[in-house]
Design an enzyme around this catalytic site. Structure first.
Site, PDB file in Angstrom:
ATOM      1  N   TRP A 160      41.812  33.094  37.814  1.00 53.56           N
ATOM      2  CA  TRP A 160      41.467  32.867  36.404  1.00 53.56           C
ATOM      3  C   TRP A 160      42.241  33.814  35.504  1.00 53.56           C
ATOM      4  O   TRP A 160      42.619  33.462  34.395  1.00 53.56           O
ATOM      5  CB  TRP A 160      39.960  32.976  36.211  1.00 53.56           C
ATOM      6  N   ASP A 161      42.516  35.026  35.982  1.00 53.67           N
ATOM      7  CA  ASP A 161      43.406  35.924  35.246  1.00 53.67           C
ATOM      8  C   ASP A 161      44.789  35.303  35.100  1.00 53.67           C
ATOM      9  O   ASP A 161      45.395  35.318  34.023  1.00 53.67           O
ATOM     10  CB  ASP A 161      43.543  37.259  35.979  1.00 53.67           C
TER      11      ASP A 161
END
Length: 397
Positions: A160-161
């Site tokens: 997700w980063d």
């Protein structure tokens, strides 16, 4: 190269993965990215892994090609310097530092109306969240790992980063395009949790329980809805094998010599293995048949045999093996770079090839190495002004 963002200046006030990845992506596209850190470095400045010198391999990897300014972000004078770097430059800022009134879109837009402000958040409501907590809340840990495992398993990749950083870079380029056409600025907020939720929704993981009332099962190394499984050779090498199409599956059956057995299974189970659904439903039986062939052949023999077919396969490799492999050593994506504090290594550039070449990376800066030059070049400060700020502890050069 004539890079698409050449001449664009972006100020980045950030730490950890998503926002720095946005910045390094923009830098690889030609932008001048100014990373602003507090004096002494942000909380990610010494993040592992470290080189023997104590330099963070992680930090340098995510800050290649940027310029670095070290400024006291708690002092009013330091805050004004950062504001000026933004509004007197190209008016573009990317940050994951939430809740700072002096760095807010409202404050900056009051000085420069066409400012492009990208704010990365943990959650859409503004509350905190990092990749590892967001991932826990979305559902992926309960479909990751062995079938017989009862508890959650986190994946290693901070997905997700990474996705959030790339979405942020896309947001900046879209906002620059919009401003070039209309003269309007942009206020963009992007939350890790929303990126994860959107991805889970786009892939059907959230739609499935809403529409069918079913929960995606945990499958180990199998692939949901398709045929894919891992096998081990006679000399202990693991392979991932995937058959997405009927042609892939027929070639896998032929190379493993399991035609009669597979036909018998199809008859007994009333299955049609030209259908990906049936290949998935009866995957355990099929894998049991195929596993015998893999266990009787060496890795080299498996490589040779499968390479002559359409079957999709690859042997599992460690990071150490990959780093020594031609896919790194002979890949034009990588160029040899000397990074102070780290040494010489092959560093990746932009994965996309632009007009036949990958935009290359340059070394990450030393913390604060560009502070004085930036204040002189961008803000017109004199040597005396810079010395006064340094003596007051407002900047570090």
């Amino acid at each position: 190269m004539n890079l698409p963002l050449h001449g664009t200046v972006v100020v980045e006030v950030s730490s950890f993965v998503a926002a720095p990845l946005c910045g390094v992506t923009l830098a690889q596209l030609g932008a001048e990215v100014i990373r602003v850190d507090p004096i002494g470095g942000a909380s990610d400045f010494r993040r592992w892994p470290l080189a023997e010198s104590g330099t963070s391999i992680y930090w340098t990897g995510l800050n290649k090609g940027k310029r670095s300014a070290a400024i006291d972000l708690r002092s009013p004078d330091g805050q004004r310097l950062v504001q000026r770097l933004i509004v007197e430059g190209d008016g573009i800022v990317v940050t994951n530092a939430a809740g700072l009134d002096w760095l807010s879109h409202q404050r900056l837009a009051s000085v420069r109306s066409d400012v492009i402000h990208v704010q990365l958040l943990g959650r859409g409501d503004g509350s905190t969240g990092v990749d590892y907590t967001v991932n826990a809340a979305i559902g992926f840990p309960f479909v990751t790992g062995p079938q017989d495992h009862a508890g959650p398993i986190n994946h290693v990749l901070p997905a997700w980063d990474v996705c959030c950083g790339l979405y942020a870079a896309l947001g900046v380029t879209a906002a620059v395009r919009r401003r070039d056409r209309s003269g309007e600025g942009s206020h963009i907020t992007l939350a890790l949790e929303d990126v994860a939720l959107a991805t889970a929704g786009n892939l059907g993981l959230l739609t499935e329980p809403q529409v069918n009332g079913t929960q995606r099962p945990r499958l180990g190394n199998a692939i949901f809805g398709q045929y894919g499984e891992d096998f081990t050779s006679s000399d202990g090498v693991s392979f991932m094998v995937v058959a997405l199409t009927g042609r892939h599956f027929r070639d896998l059956v032929e190379v493993t010599g399991t035609g009669a057995a597979v036909s018998a299974v199809a008859d007994a189970c009333h299955a049609d293995f030209s259908s990906e659904g049936d290949r998935y439903r009866f995957r355990d039986v099929l894998s049991g048949l195929f596993a015998i062939w893999f266990a009787e052949h060496s890795a080299a023999e498996i490589d040779d045999s499968l390479s002559a077919t359409t079957v999709l396969f690859e042997r599992y490799r460690t990071f150490t093996e990959v780093a020594a492999d031609d896919r790194v050593q002979a890949n034009p994506l990588f160029t040899r770079m000397h990074q102070p504090g780290i040494g010489e290594y092959l560093a990746p550039g932009m994965p996309a090839s632009l007009d036949g070449s990958h935009p290359v990376s340059t070394p990450a800066p030393n913390l604060g190495q560009d502070t004085a030059d930036l204040l002189a070049q961008r803000l017109g400060l004199s040597s005396a002004d810079i010395a006064r700020l340094q003596d007051a502890g407002t900047i570090a050069c």
